[in-house]
Every structure is written in C-alpha cells, then in structure tokens.
Design a protein around this motif. Sequence first.
Motif, PDB file in Angstrom:
ATOM      1  N   THR A 202     -25.185 -24.077 -11.098  1.00 48.23           N
ATOM      2  CA  THR A 202     -26.227 -23.710 -10.123  1.00 48.23           C
ATOM      3  C   THR A 202     -26.363 -22.207  -9.893  1.00 48.23           C
ATOM      4  N   GLY A 203     -25.408 -21.414 -10.383  1.00 49.88           N
ATOM      5  CA  GLY A 203     -25.453 -19.963 -10.155  1.00 49.88           C
ATOM      6  C   GLY A 203     -26.459 -19.275 -11.058  1.00 49.88           C
ATOM      7  N   PRO A 204     -27.391 -18.548 -10.482  1.00 51.61           N
ATOM      8  CA  PRO A 204     -28.380 -17.831 -11.307  1.00 51.61           C
ATOM      9  C   PRO A 204     -27.756 -16.625 -11.988  1.00 51.61           C
ATOM     10  N   GLY A 205     -28.215 -16.339 -13.198  1.00 49.17           N
ATOM     11  CA  GLY A 205     -27.788 -15.139 -13.903  1.00 49.17           C
ATOM     12  C   GLY A 205     -26.485 -15.256 -14.658  1.00 49.17           C
ATOM     13  N   ILE A 206     -25.858 -16.431 -14.676  1.00 50.14           N
ATOM     14  CA  ILE A 206     -24.593 -16.580 -15.399  1.00 50.14           C
ATOM     15  C   ILE A 206     -24.852 -16.753 -16.895  1.00 50.14           C
ATOM     16  N   PHE A 207     -25.733 -17.696 -17.220  1.00 44.59           N
ATOM     17  CA  PHE A 207     -26.059 -17.952 -18.626  1.00 44.59           C
ATOM     18  C   PHE A 207     -27.484 -17.522 -18.983  1.00 44.59           C
TER      19      PHE A 207
ATOM     20  N   MET B 283      -8.397  -9.005 -12.555  1.00 44.83           N
ATOM     21  CA  MET B 283      -7.530  -9.782 -13.445  1.00 44.83           C
ATOM     22  C   MET B 283      -6.968  -8.894 -14.562  1.00 44.83           C
ATOM     23  N   GLY B 284      -7.808  -8.009 -15.097  1.00 47.69           N
ATOM     24  CA  GLY B 284      -7.340  -7.086 -16.129  1.00 47.69           C
ATOM     25  C   GLY B 284      -6.248  -6.165 -15.601  1.00 47.69           C
ATOM     26  N   ILE B 285      -6.387  -5.721 -14.351  1.00 47.58           N
ATOM     27  CA  ILE B 285      -5.391  -4.832 -13.752  1.00 47.58           C
ATOM     28  C   ILE B 285      -4.043  -5.525 -13.621  1.00 47.58           C
ATOM     29  N   VAL B 286      -4.052  -6.775 -13.139  1.00 45.52           N
ATOM     30  CA  VAL B 286      -2.769  -7.465 -12.938  1.00 45.52           C
ATOM     31  C   VAL B 286      -2.162  -7.969 -14.247  1.00 45.52           C
TER      32      VAL B 286
ATOM     33  N   ILE C 194      -9.248  -3.315  -4.877  1.00 43.17           N
ATOM     34  CA  ILE C 194     -10.539  -3.305  -5.574  1.00 43.17           C
ATOM     35  C   ILE C 194     -11.384  -4.527  -5.222  1.00 43.17           C
ATOM     36  N   ILE C 195     -10.789  -5.714  -5.282  1.00 40.24           N
ATOM     37  CA  ILE C 195     -11.600  -6.915  -5.028  1.00 40.24           C
ATOM     38  C   ILE C 195     -11.939  -7.080  -3.551  1.00 40.24           C
ATOM     39  N   THR C 196     -11.093  -6.538  -2.660  1.00 45.04           N
ATOM     40  CA  THR C 196     -11.389  -6.634  -1.229  1.00 45.04           C
ATOM     41  C   THR C 196     -12.522  -5.695  -0.853  1.00 45.04           C
TER      42      THR C 196
ATOM     43  N   ALA D 103      -8.287 -19.211 -12.242  1.00 43.05           N
ATOM     44  CA  ALA D 103      -8.805 -19.078 -10.881  1.00 43.05           C
ATOM     45  C   ALA D 103     -10.265 -18.669 -10.819  1.00 43.05           C
ATOM     46  N   PHE D 104     -10.768 -17.990 -11.867  1.00 45.55           N
ATOM     47  CA  PHE D 104     -12.145 -17.506 -11.803  1.00 45.55           C
ATOM     48  C   PHE D 104     -13.148 -18.638 -11.633  1.00 45.55           C
ATOM     49  N   PHE D 105     -12.762 -19.862 -12.054  1.00 44.72           N
ATOM     50  CA  PHE D 105     -13.653 -21.009 -11.864  1.00 44.72           C
ATOM     51  C   PHE D 105     -13.934 -21.249 -10.382  1.00 44.72           C
ATOM     52  N   SER D 106     -12.990 -20.879  -9.523  1.00 41.40           N
ATOM     53  CA  SER D 106     -13.129 -21.136  -8.089  1.00 41.40           C
ATOM     54  C   SER D 106     -13.629 -19.922  -7.315  1.00 41.40           C
ATOM     55  N   ILE D 107     -14.012 -18.864  -8.025  1.00 43.33           N
ATOM     56  CA  ILE D 107     -14.566 -17.668  -7.386  1.00 43.33           C
ATOM     57  C   ILE D 107     -16.088 -17.748  -7.424  1.00 43.33           C
ATOM     58  N   MET D 108     -16.728 -17.312  -6.349  1.00 40.67           N
ATOM     59  CA  MET D 108     -18.195 -17.294  -6.343  1.00 40.67           C
ATOM     60  C   MET D 108     -18.699 -16.483  -7.534  1.00 40.67           C
ATOM     61  N   ALA D 109     -19.656 -17.046  -8.257  1.00 38.31           N
ATOM     62  CA  ALA D 109     -20.077 -16.494  -9.551  1.00 38.31           C
ATOM     63  C   ALA D 109     -20.528 -15.042  -9.470  1.00 38.31           C
ATOM     64  N   GLU D 110     -21.135 -14.631  -8.349  1.00 34.20           N
ATOM     65  CA  GLU D 110     -21.621 -13.252  -8.258  1.00 34.20           C
ATOM     66  C   GLU D 110     -20.481 -12.230  -8.231  1.00 34.20           C
ATOM     67  N   TYR D 111     -19.256 -12.718  -7.963  1.00 33.50           N
ATOM     68  CA  TYR D 111     -18.100 -11.818  -7.904  1.00 33.50           C
ATOM     69  C   TYR D 111     -17.264 -11.842  -9.188  1.00 33.50           C
ATOM     70  N   TRP D 112     -17.712 -12.581 -10.190  1.00 33.65           N
ATOM     71  CA  TRP D 112     -16.924 -12.689 -11.419  1.00 33.65           C
ATOM     72  C   TRP D 112     -16.622 -11.333 -12.075  1.00 33.65           C
TER      73      TRP D 112
END
Length: 471
Positions: A134-139, A448-451, A414-416, A432-441
């Motif tokens: 349902t998230g616009p702009g993902i695909f 995720m790259g930092i950690v 950074i993410i906060t 975990a990214f599956f459970s993050i709101m798509a606009e914040y991916w």
Amino acid sequence: MDIRKQTEEIVQALGGKENVSAATHCVTRLRLALHDESKVDQKALESIDVVKGSFSTNGQFQVVIGQGTVNKVYKEFVDITGVGEASKDEVKKAAESNLNPLQRAIKTLADIFIPILPAIVTAGLLMGINNLLTGPGIFYDEQSVIDVHTEWSDIASIINLIANTAFVFLPGLIGWSAAKRFGGSELLGIVLGLMLVHPDLLNAWGYAEAQEDGAVETWKFFGLEIEKVGYQGQVLPVLVAAFVLAKVEQFLSKRVSDAFHMLIVPPITLLLTGFVTFVAIGPVTFAIGNFLTNGFVGIFDAVPALGGLIYGGLYAPLVITGMHHTFLAVDFQLIATIGGTFLWPMVALSNIAQGSAAFAMMLATKDEKLKGLALTSSISAWLGITEPAMFGVNLRFRYPFFAAMIGSAIAGIIITIAGVKAPSIGVGGIPAFFSIMAEYWPIFFLGMGIVLVVPFVITFLIAKVKMRKEA
C-alpha cells in the motif's frame, strides 16, 4: 568428550553443589538458580571445553552448552548435585529470591509481555507486508502496488485486518497474560481486557475529537458521570485492572465454598472490577499514560539527537539488567497515542550492532571455540536475538560490547533526528525494515549500514592490536 568429568568441573566452577538451588535446561543452556552468584568462578567455567558461554539474567544463571549436548550435561548435573529435575517455572520461582524489589517489578512486566510478543511481532511483520503493498513510491513512482495492480487491494485489506487484530484487541491479550501472572483466572482476564474495547464504547483513538465536539456519551449513576470510553491500544488500564481482578478473585475464592464458587466468584469479581475500572482505574491510568507519553515524546521532539544517543547507546546495557522489558509498555503506549514508536527502530539497530561486533571477533580470533560461538551468535543477533552474542562473546571481552554501543548510538542519533517510526513492534535485527514505515526506509537503511560497519571496524582493529601485544 568426557561429559561426566566436564560436568563435575562445571559444578565446581559454580561454587559447588551446595550453591545450586534448582536446575533445568532449554534447547541450548543450563538454567540455574544459585544461592550466591558471587561464588561462580567465571574464568574457570568458560575454560571448560563443553561450555560456550555464560550469563546471568532475571536471577537465573545460564550456562550455554549447545543443542543436544546440553541434555547429556543436564542429566549428569542433576546426578552430581542431587538437586532433582525441575521445570522452568520452578527454577524461575527459585531464582526470584535473588532479585531486589526493582528487579522483581521488571520481571513481572517481562512475565506479562513476553508471552504475548509472538502475536505482536507477527502483527508487525504483517504490517510490513501491508506497507509494501500500500505504500506509494516503493515500487512505482508516486503509486502503490495496489494502485497499479488493483486485484491485490482486497488481499492487502485482509492482511491489514489480520495484522491489526493483535493491536485492536491488545487489552485482551494483556488481560490474559496479566491475570495469569497475578494469580487470577486467565479467562476472566481475557473478558476484562475485551470489555475495555467493547464496540459500545467510544474508540480511544477518536476520544480527543469527540471531546472537542462534545459528543462523548456518559453513564450516570450514584451521582457520578462516567465517560463511555474504550481503551484501545492502552497498557496501564488493563495492567492495573487485571491486578485488581486477581486480588478480588483470590479474596472471594478463600471465602466461598466450592459448591457456590461458579455462581458467586466469577460474576462478582468481574462486576466489581468492571465498575472500579470504568469509574477510577481507567480514567486515572489513561491520564497517567498520556502524561508519560507526552513527556517522552516532548523530550525526543525537543532534543532528538540526545534521545537517540542515550536510548540507542544504552539499550544494550538495559538488556543486561532486564529493564528493556519495561519499554515494551512505552512502545505500546506510543503506538496507541501517536500511531507509531520511535524507540523500537533503535532496538532493531542495537541488535544488529551486537551481531556485527561478535562477527568481528569471529574473524579476528584464532581460538576455534570462540570462532564457532561468535559466528552462530552473530547470526542470531542479526536475526534479533542478542543474548548469545552479548553474554557469550561481547561482554566477555568488553570492547566489542562498547563498540556495538558506539555504533548503535550513532545510528540512534541519525534515525531519531529523521523521525523514523515503526507502526508496531516487529521482527528484530536485519529483517526489521519490514516493520518500519516505508517512507523511512532510506534513512533506516543508512542506520543499518552504520551498525553493520562501525562496531565491526572498531572491534576488529582493537582485537588485532590486542593480539599483537599478547604475541
């Protein structure tokens, strides 16, 4: 491998059989209640070949052995110590004597929330799948999958319904678990929780708007005027109400004969608890919950970098104390109040950071036993289970643990600042990214790259320097 001999060494390193109060085991670990954990010789314990690590949590001392082998060790352990085989619940009760009042309170919250986590995590994962559809702009540019492929819209609707169920009826889940923990009837706990989200009540998410419009219905009795408001997504009202329910039920059960128990105890228990909940417990705890949430949100809004630094950096130490369980209630309250939690994304990144530090130790060390433990525990942490990496590897050497905290703190800042939120608690670690709101991916992937990189680099470099000095 001489299991008997090594088990005797384990008992000796634990302070002798006199120091063992109760013992059980899970798939990979011995789970022990000890009289005095200060008598444990940690260095001697972890030098035993069969032992892959050890740690203490919630009053239990756990020795990591490994799948299959732990059954053989436990059998010899019981024979050597003479403590007798015990269930996990019996060991938990024995271990509670080692806890102070604060630890017992934290453990109580953990005992309530952990049993319902599978439902919540599943809901989070399904919400992630719904976000993909349902998230616009993902695909597609400015369009969602269901906008382009309308035949998927009803499937997305069903997935969303299934995902939301655990949160819509969250008080029912908490009511069941809390009543069980407090010694009351689990069935009455479920009814109590569902009563707080009854369709005849005003939905809590529409309360503010209805209050502004003056459209909140009330009950009037005995000179009181009680608002007919539900407690969807709320934690404190059902927690306190379940405690009262359990105590009322216990009080009545001791005074009513078995012949009249069914006719008297459940109806009076539910009736009294229901009245007290709607008259006092609900309104008071609802106000307290909103006050705490607004304060928490206010701090993170005012100084997001500081909030991200503190929570992102210090989440791992909270796991050591067990206090991280208390923030589950905060997550649920945030989800109910502002529609998402900004805390849980930092938890997911902290998991990954601990895994990265452990993985660096796997590549840096020449110890084959440590290599095997570090590899398996890093994979486990990347999938959301950090205890093996933290207690088996990182805390043992200290600097990997601090390296993970540094990486997690940087990513947390950074993410906060970017306001990353999750609509629910989901699968931890890399998925975990599956459970993050798509606009914040995008920003979450940066975190995720930092950690993944920072803890690995710091740990690997320090490990190599230390090895050169030791050589």
